[in-house]
Design a protein around this motif. Structure first.
Motif, mmCIF file in Angstrom:
data_model
loop_
_atom_site.group_PDB
_atom_site.id
_atom_site.type_symbol
_atom_site.label_atom_id
_atom_site.label_comp_id
_atom_site.label_asym_id
_atom_site.label_seq_id
_atom_site.Cartn_x
_atom_site.Cartn_y
_atom_site.Cartn_z
ATOM 1 N N ALA A 105 -6.306 6.120 7.154
ATOM 2 C CA ALA A 105 -6.923 6.889 6.072
ATOM 3 C C ALA A 105 -6.714 6.235 4.713
ATOM 4 O O ALA A 105 -7.481 6.492 3.772
ATOM 5 C CB ALA A 105 -6.362 8.309 6.049
ATOM 6 N N ASN A 106 -5.706 5.380 4.589
ATOM 7 C CA ASN A 106 -5.386 4.766 3.307
ATOM 8 C C ASN A 106 -5.460 3.246 3.340
ATOM 9 O O ASN A 106 -5.095 2.594 2.358
ATOM 10 C CB ASN A 106 -3.987 5.196 2.863
ATOM 11 N N ASP B 51 3.196 6.879 1.455
ATOM 12 C CA ASP B 51 3.391 8.270 1.023
ATOM 13 C C ASP B 51 2.752 9.242 2.010
ATOM 14 O O ASP B 51 3.311 10.307 2.301
ATOM 15 C CB ASP B 51 2.801 8.473 -0.370
ATOM 16 N N ALA B 52 1.577 8.889 2.524
ATOM 17 C CA ALA B 52 0.899 9.753 3.496
ATOM 18 C C ALA B 52 1.698 9.833 4.792
ATOM 19 O O ALA B 52 1.856 10.904 5.377
ATOM 20 C CB ALA B 52 -0.511 9.239 3.763
ATOM 21 N N ASN C 233 0.850 -1.191 0.000
ATOM 22 C CA ASN C 233 0.000 0.000 0.000
ATOM 23 C C ASN C 233 0.887 1.243 0.000
ATOM 24 O O ASN C 233 1.209 1.804 1.047
ATOM 25 C CB ASN C 233 -0.907 -0.029 1.234
ATOM 26 N N GLN C 234 1.281 1.674 -1.192
ATOM 27 C CA GLN C 234 2.193 2.812 -1.313
ATOM 28 C C GLN C 234 1.524 4.119 -0.908
ATOM 29 O O GLN C 234 2.185 5.040 -0.414
ATOM 30 C CB GLN C 234 2.706 2.916 -2.752
ATOM 31 N N ALA C 235 0.205 4.220 -1.091
ATOM 32 C CA ALA C 235 -0.503 5.440 -0.707
ATOM 33 C C ALA C 235 -0.388 5.694 0.797
ATOM 34 O O ALA C 235 -0.209 6.835 1.240
ATOM 35 C CB ALA C 235 -1.976 5.350 -1.112
ATOM 36 N N PRO D 66 -12.973 0.545 1.900
ATOM 37 C CA PRO D 66 -12.982 1.412 0.723
ATOM 38 C C PRO D 66 -12.113 0.818 -0.380
ATOM 39 O O PRO D 66 -11.414 -0.172 -0.155
ATOM 40 C CB PRO D 66 -12.362 2.715 1.257
ATOM 41 N N GLN D 67 -12.160 1.414 -1.552
ATOM 42 C CA GLN D 67 -11.244 0.988 -2.612
ATOM 43 C C GLN D 67 -9.816 1.334 -2.205
ATOM 44 O O GLN D 67 -9.563 2.389 -1.630
ATOM 45 C CB GLN D 67 -11.584 1.694 -3.923
ATOM 46 N N GLN D 68 -8.891 0.410 -2.496
ATOM 47 C CA GLN D 68 -7.488 0.624 -2.156
ATOM 48 C C GLN D 68 -6.616 0.254 -3.351
ATOM 49 O O GLN D 68 -7.008 -0.577 -4.164
ATOM 50 C CB GLN D 68 -7.083 -0.238 -0.957
ATOM 51 N N SER D 69 -5.451 0.871 -3.432
ATOM 52 C CA SER D 69 -4.526 0.565 -4.520
ATOM 53 C C SER D 69 -3.183 0.124 -3.956
ATOM 54 O O SER D 69 -2.776 0.571 -2.878
ATOM 55 C CB SER D 69 -4.342 1.788 -5.425
#
Length: 247
Positions: free
Chosen positions: A51-52, A37-38, A32-34, A116-119
């Protein structure tokens, strides 16, 4: 004649295989790079993860039809089944299924009732083959969140330099050689609204509360407000160190 026909059929088969994009194979480790990054912005760690998230890493083996993920405190094993072209369904024992798909170089986990949707992106981190699920995410997170050189502004060892390594080792912080960040689970429940980490030297270790504010990292003793027969409830005690990240 027969030989020519066989060769023609073989060419068609091989051509069909070659035309199937290599990126359709989703086998491998995805992180989960998002969330990383956060967190790297230098604020509250668990807020960035929540949050991600909640999922932090997928480990997929398409040949064995296996797709496992971790959310930081549990490992969940699922069965991978192709659904449509470029879409896979992951079924879990006793719970609803999850849908995965590819969008460019990202693995997309579709939104569900509770998530939620995750990338996710393919992990650029190399870990040992026997490393537990989540190790790639944790190594990348530690590098992004605590990487670089830190100067001890106050506390024992004032004036020295501290380095947090992606493998969980720490150098330069008096009394500590190993650290672990609390991502989720019991340690998160015990520290409530605060971020926490574990510091250890030899066989002796203890939980600590920390506050990250940009380039500054404050580390506090963790005091326990719970009764002896209750789960610990940590809150910040004496401030032990103030570290500042070097530019």
């Amino acid at each position: 004649m027969r030989k020519a026909l066989v060769m023609s059929l073989l060419t068609l088969v091989l051509g069909g295989c070659a035309s199937e994009p290599a990126h359709r194979d989703i086998s491998g480790v995805w992180i989960n790079q998002a969330a990383i990054d956060a967190a790297a912005k230098g604020g509250n760690l668990r807020e960035a993860l929540l949050a991600n998230g909640p999922n932090l890493e997928w480990d997929i083996d398409a040949k064995r039809a296996q797709a496992n993920y971790t959310n930081g405190f549990e490992r969940v094993e699922g069965k991978l089944m192709p659904e449509n072209k470029g879409v896979w369904q992951v079924s879990f024992y006793g719970s609803s299924a999850t849908v995965l798909s590819l969008a460019g170089d990202q693995l997309i986990q579709a939104a569900a009732e509770s998530d939620p949707q995750q990338s996710f992106v393919r992990s650029p981190v190399s870990v040992t083959s026997d490393a537990p699920l989540g190790s790639s995410f944790e190594a990348a997170l530690k590098s992004a969140y605590l990487g670089g050189q830190w100067h001890i502004v106050s506390g024992q060892g004032q004036g020295g330099e501290v380095t947090f390594l992606p493998d969980g080792q720490i150098k330069g912080l008096p009394g500590s050689s190993i650290y672990a960040l609390c991502l989720a689970g019991d340690c998160a429940s015990m520290s409530g609204e605060y971020d926490s980490l574990w510091l250890q030297q030899g066989d002796t270790g203890a939980a600590h509360i920390f506050v990250r504010n940009g380039p500054q990292l404050e580390i506090f003793q963790a005091l326990d407000a719970a009764q002896p027969d209750e789960m610990p409830q940590f809150y910040p005690g004496k401030r032990e160190w103030v570290l500042k990240k070097q530019p």
